[in-house]
Scaffold this motif. Structure first.
Motif, PDB file in Angstrom:
ATOM      1  N   SER A  66       1.240  -1.211   0.028  1.00  0.00           N
ATOM      2  CA  SER A  66      -0.310   0.197   0.152  1.00  0.00           C
ATOM      3  C   SER A  66       0.892   1.320   0.254  1.00  0.00           C
ATOM      4  O   SER A  66       0.557   2.310  -0.047  1.00  0.00           O
ATOM      5  N   ARG A  67       2.127   1.179  -0.287  1.00  0.00           N
ATOM      6  CA  ARG A  67       2.373   2.179  -0.196  1.00  0.00           C
ATOM      7  C   ARG A  67       3.100   2.736  -1.405  1.00  0.00           C
ATOM      8  O   ARG A  67       2.425   3.129  -2.101  1.00  0.00           O
ATOM      9  N   GLY A  68       3.481   3.853  -1.309  1.00  0.00           N
ATOM     10  CA  GLY A  68       4.179   4.471  -2.813  1.00  0.00           C
ATOM     11  C   GLY A  68       4.617   4.037  -4.042  1.00  0.00           C
ATOM     12  O   GLY A  68       5.503   2.692  -3.710  1.00  0.00           O
ATOM     13  N   HIS A  84      -1.470   2.015  -4.269  1.00  0.00           N
ATOM     14  CA  HIS A  84      -1.229   3.430  -2.895  1.00  0.00           C
ATOM     15  C   HIS A  84      -2.154   4.092  -2.486  1.00  0.00           C
ATOM     16  O   HIS A  84      -3.612   3.553  -2.920  1.00  0.00           O
ATOM     17  N   PHE A  85      -2.259   3.024  -1.359  1.00  0.00           N
ATOM     18  CA  PHE A  85      -2.984   3.635  -0.194  1.00  0.00           C
ATOM     19  C   PHE A  85      -4.348   5.001  -0.635  1.00  0.00           C
ATOM     20  O   PHE A  85      -5.699   4.344  -0.127  1.00  0.00           O
ATOM     21  N   LYS A  86      -3.644   5.409  -1.199  1.00  0.00           N
ATOM     22  CA  LYS A  86      -4.923   6.604  -1.639  1.00  0.00           C
ATOM     23  C   LYS A  86      -5.549   6.565  -2.646  1.00  0.00           C
ATOM     24  O   LYS A  86      -6.806   7.026  -2.899  1.00  0.00           O
ATOM     25  N   CYS A 105       2.472  -2.148   4.478  1.00  0.00           N
ATOM     26  CA  CYS A 105       2.869  -1.186   4.193  1.00  0.00           C
ATOM     27  C   CYS A 105       4.292  -0.818   5.342  1.00  0.00           C
ATOM     28  O   CYS A 105       5.116  -2.490   5.081  1.00  0.00           O
ATOM     29  N   CYS A 110       3.411   2.101  10.187  1.00  0.00           N
ATOM     30  CA  CYS A 110       2.802   3.010   9.027  1.00  0.00           C
ATOM     31  C   CYS A 110       1.062   2.896   9.432  1.00  0.00           C
ATOM     32  O   CYS A 110       0.463   1.936   9.492  1.00  0.00           O
ATOM     33  N   GLN A 112      -0.222   3.491   6.268  1.00  0.00           N
ATOM     34  CA  GLN A 112      -0.425   3.305   4.583  1.00  0.00           C
ATOM     35  C   GLN A 112      -1.290   2.586   4.447  1.00  0.00           C
ATOM     36  O   GLN A 112      -2.639   2.043   4.210  1.00  0.00           O
ATOM     37  N   SER A 113      -1.599   1.103   4.880  1.00  0.00           N
ATOM     38  CA  SER A 113      -1.829  -0.440   5.246  1.00  0.00           C
ATOM     39  C   SER A 113      -3.817  -0.052   5.188  1.00  0.00           C
ATOM     40  O   SER A 113      -4.675  -0.731   5.442  1.00  0.00           O
ATOM     41  N   ALA A 116      -5.653   1.680   3.439  1.00  0.00           N
ATOM     42  CA  ALA A 116      -6.393   1.310   2.165  1.00  0.00           C
ATOM     43  C   ALA A 116      -7.245   0.393   2.747  1.00  0.00           C
ATOM     44  O   ALA A 116      -8.478   0.427   2.086  1.00  0.00           O
TER      45      ALA A 116
END
Length: 159
Positions: A66-68, A84-86, A105, A110, A112-113, A116
Protein backbone atom coordinates in the motif's frame (compact mmCIF):
# COMPACT_ATOMS: atom_id res chain seq x y z
CA UNK A 1 0.07 6.61 24.79
CA UNK A 2 0.09 8.28 28.17
CA UNK A 3 3.30 7.74 30.11
CA UNK A 4 5.13 6.09 27.21
CA UNK A 5 7.55 8.19 25.21
CA UNK A 6 9.17 7.13 21.97
CA UNK A 7 12.52 8.26 20.65
CA UNK A 8 12.55 11.80 19.25
CA UNK A 9 11.65 11.94 15.56
CA UNK A 10 14.51 12.51 13.16
CA UNK A 11 14.19 15.24 10.55
CA UNK A 12 14.77 12.70 7.73
CA UNK A 13 13.48 9.34 8.98
CA UNK A 14 14.31 6.10 7.18
CA UNK A 15 11.02 4.18 7.03
CA UNK A 16 12.46 0.91 5.71
CA UNK A 17 15.34 -0.96 7.38
CA UNK A 18 18.53 -0.86 5.38
CA UNK A 19 21.24 -3.51 5.18
CA UNK A 20 24.47 -2.74 7.02
CA UNK A 21 27.25 -2.73 4.45
CA UNK A 22 29.74 -5.54 4.96
CA UNK A 23 27.56 -7.30 7.53
CA UNK A 24 25.21 -9.78 5.81
CA UNK A 25 22.04 -10.34 7.82
CA UNK A 26 22.31 -7.09 9.78
CA UNK A 27 19.93 -4.21 9.15
CA UNK A 28 19.73 -0.70 10.55
CA UNK A 29 16.31 0.33 11.85
CA UNK A 30 15.06 3.90 12.41
CA UNK A 31 12.60 3.78 15.30
CA UNK A 32 11.76 7.49 15.30
CA UNK A 33 8.95 7.83 12.80
CA UNK A 34 5.25 7.07 12.46
CA UNK A 35 2.40 6.30 14.83
CA UNK A 36 2.03 2.85 16.36
CA UNK A 37 -0.90 1.04 14.71
CA UNK A 38 -3.38 -1.24 16.51
CA UNK A 39 -3.30 -5.01 15.99
CA UNK A 40 -6.88 -4.96 14.71
CA UNK A 41 -7.69 -2.38 12.03
CA UNK A 42 -11.35 -3.23 11.43
CA UNK A 43 -13.98 -5.76 12.45
CA UNK A 44 -13.74 -8.89 10.30
CA UNK A 45 -10.20 -8.14 9.07
CA UNK A 46 -7.67 -10.70 10.29
CA UNK A 47 -4.17 -9.59 11.29
CA UNK A 48 -1.48 -12.01 10.11
CA UNK A 49 2.19 -12.61 10.81
CA UNK A 50 5.10 -13.78 8.72
CA UNK A 51 4.23 -17.51 8.77
CA UNK A 52 0.76 -16.76 7.39
CA UNK A 53 2.18 -14.36 4.79
CA UNK A 54 4.68 -16.98 3.59
CA UNK A 55 1.90 -19.58 3.31
CA UNK A 56 -0.28 -17.04 1.48
CA UNK A 57 2.51 -16.38 -1.04
CA UNK A 58 3.21 -20.10 -1.49
CA UNK A 59 -0.45 -20.55 -2.42
CA UNK A 60 -0.12 -17.84 -5.07
CA UNK A 61 -2.66 -15.57 -3.39
CA UNK A 62 -2.58 -11.78 -3.84
CA UNK A 63 -0.57 -9.33 -1.75
CA UNK A 64 -0.81 -5.57 -1.99
CA UNK A 65 1.93 -3.14 -1.00
CA UNK A 66 0.00 0.00 0.00
CA UNK A 67 3.01 2.30 -0.05
CA UNK A 68 3.95 4.90 -2.64
CA UNK A 69 5.42 3.89 -5.98
CA UNK A 70 8.95 5.07 -5.14
CA UNK A 71 9.04 2.98 -1.95
CA UNK A 72 7.63 -0.03 -3.79
CA UNK A 73 10.24 0.25 -6.54
CA UNK A 74 13.04 0.39 -3.97
CA UNK A 75 11.99 -2.78 -2.12
CA UNK A 76 8.90 -4.88 -1.52
CA UNK A 77 7.87 -8.39 -0.56
CA UNK A 78 8.37 -10.62 -3.61
CA UNK A 79 5.08 -11.19 -5.44
CA UNK A 80 3.36 -8.06 -4.12
CA UNK A 81 1.60 -5.62 -6.41
CA UNK A 82 1.48 -1.91 -5.71
CA UNK A 83 -1.76 -0.05 -5.03
CA UNK A 84 -1.07 3.25 -3.27
CA UNK A 85 -3.25 3.59 -0.18
CA UNK A 86 -4.78 6.83 -1.51
CA UNK A 87 -5.87 5.03 -4.73
CA UNK A 88 -7.30 1.88 -3.14
CA UNK A 89 -11.01 2.70 -3.44
CA UNK A 90 -10.60 3.99 -7.01
CA UNK A 91 -8.75 0.80 -8.00
CA UNK A 92 -11.14 -1.61 -6.28
CA UNK A 93 -11.98 -3.19 -9.64
CA UNK A 94 -8.37 -4.37 -10.00
CA UNK A 95 -8.63 -6.52 -6.87
CA UNK A 96 -9.95 -10.07 -6.80
CA UNK A 97 -12.92 -9.70 -4.44
CA UNK A 98 -13.11 -13.48 -3.92
CA UNK A 99 -9.48 -14.15 -3.01
CA UNK A 100 -8.16 -13.28 0.44
CA UNK A 101 -5.65 -10.47 -0.06
CA UNK A 102 -2.83 -9.42 2.29
CA UNK A 103 -2.26 -5.67 2.64
CA UNK A 104 0.98 -4.28 4.09
CA UNK A 105 3.03 -1.12 4.22
CA UNK A 106 6.20 -0.05 6.08
CA UNK A 107 5.44 -1.69 9.42
CA UNK A 108 3.76 -1.44 12.81
CA UNK A 109 4.16 2.35 12.90
CA UNK A 110 2.84 2.98 9.38
CA UNK A 111 -0.77 3.93 8.73
CA UNK A 112 -0.86 3.38 4.96
CA UNK A 113 -2.26 -0.17 4.84
CA UNK A 114 -4.78 0.55 7.63
CA UNK A 115 -5.97 3.55 5.55
CA UNK A 116 -6.19 1.34 2.43
CA UNK A 117 -8.16 -1.30 4.33
CA UNK A 118 -10.57 1.31 5.70
CA UNK A 119 -11.12 2.69 2.18
CA UNK A 120 -11.79 -0.82 0.84
CA UNK A 121 -14.38 -1.55 3.50
CA UNK A 122 -16.09 1.81 2.95
CA UNK A 123 -16.21 0.97 -0.79
CA UNK A 124 -18.01 -2.30 -0.03
CA UNK A 125 -15.15 -4.83 -0.07
CA UNK A 126 -15.73 -7.75 2.31
CA UNK A 127 -13.54 -7.41 5.43
CA UNK A 128 -13.36 -11.22 5.63
CA UNK A 129 -11.33 -11.20 2.37
CA UNK A 130 -8.80 -8.71 3.76
CA UNK A 131 -5.70 -9.74 5.71
CA UNK A 132 -3.57 -7.11 7.47
CA UNK A 133 0.16 -7.77 7.77
CA UNK A 134 0.89 -5.25 10.51
CA UNK A 135 4.62 -6.05 10.59
CA UNK A 136 4.97 -4.91 7.00
CA UNK A 137 8.27 -4.49 5.25
CA UNK A 138 9.93 -3.45 8.52
CA UNK A 139 9.40 -6.78 10.28
CA UNK A 140 9.85 -8.76 7.06
CA UNK A 141 13.34 -7.32 6.57
CA UNK A 142 14.38 -7.50 10.22
CA UNK A 143 13.66 -11.23 10.09
CA UNK A 144 16.00 -11.61 7.10
CA UNK A 145 13.24 -12.52 4.64
CA UNK A 146 13.80 -11.75 0.93
CA UNK A 147 12.84 -8.48 -0.69
CA UNK A 148 12.52 -7.59 -4.34
CA UNK A 149 12.80 -4.40 -6.30
CA UNK A 150 10.17 -3.45 -8.87
CA UNK A 151 12.10 -5.04 -11.72
CA UNK A 152 12.51 -8.38 -9.91
CA UNK A 153 9.00 -8.71 -8.44
CA UNK A 154 6.40 -10.73 -10.38
CA UNK A 155 3.87 -8.08 -9.35
CA UNK A 156 6.04 -5.29 -10.68
CA UNK A 157 3.72 -3.94 -13.33
CA UNK A 158 3.43 -0.13 -13.33
CA UNK A 159 0.47 1.18 -11.39
Amino acid sequence: MPGVERAMKRTEPRRVPRPVEGAPGLVEVDATWGTIQPMTVASGVRTVGEAEVIEHLEQGLPMVDSRGRDSYEESTIPGATNVHFKETAARLGELDREAPTVFFCNGPQCGQSPAAIQALIEAGHSPEKILYYRGGLHDWMTLGLPVASDDTSPGGEPS
